[in-house]
Design an enzyme around this catalytic site. Structure first.
Site: not given
Length: 147
Positions: A47, A49, A77, A80
């Site tokens: 992801h 992040e 999400c 994260c």
């Protein structure tokens, strides 16, 4: 956010979900940049992040980010959001809210959960219409490729 959305647009053309993130230190200097790479790397942790956090912690030689800001095109999400709490991120700024999977107010707000040991400043909805449209358009075009 404008720069991140432009990067995300290019990322989307490559077939990856168009989400990009940047981490700025207390002086506004970029210390980490990330873009989704789950499909390209076949990495569930790919992801934007988390990619940015990994780079920033390497550059900073530190895992605490109390004085830093993460800017991302989509609300983080839950995975994260948990990582941002663990990293003690000072501030999170995001574009589109994610009512289905968002971890900072969309589906749940992990930063406000009683178990959260760290509080962050959270600002969502920055250029939300543009960020939301970019993701919706991308998923309309690519939905058949993702179960």
């Amino acid at each position: 956010m404008t720069i991140l959305l432009a990067r995300a647009q290019k990322l989307g053309i490559s077939g990856e979900v168009p989400v990009c993130a940047v981490i700025l230190d207390s002086e506004g200097k970029c210390i980490g940049i990330g873009e989704n790479k789950r499909h390209k790397s076949q990495d569930p942790l790919g992801h934007a992040e988390l990619v940015a956090l990994k780079q920033a912690s390497s550059i900073k030689s530190e895992w605490r980010f109390n004085d830093c800001t993460l800017i991302v095109t989509l609300e983080p999400c839950q995975m994260c959001a948990g990582a941002l709490i663990q990293a003690r991120m000072g501030q999170v700024i995001f574009g589109a809210h994610d009512p289905k999977r968002g971890g900072l107010g969309g589906a749940v707000n992990l930063a406000q959960h009683p178990s959260a040991h760290h509080r962050m400043i959270i600002k969502g909805g920055i250029m939300e219409d543009e960020a939301k449209k970019q993701l919706q358009d991308w998923f309309k075009q690519h939905r058949r490729n993702f179960p």
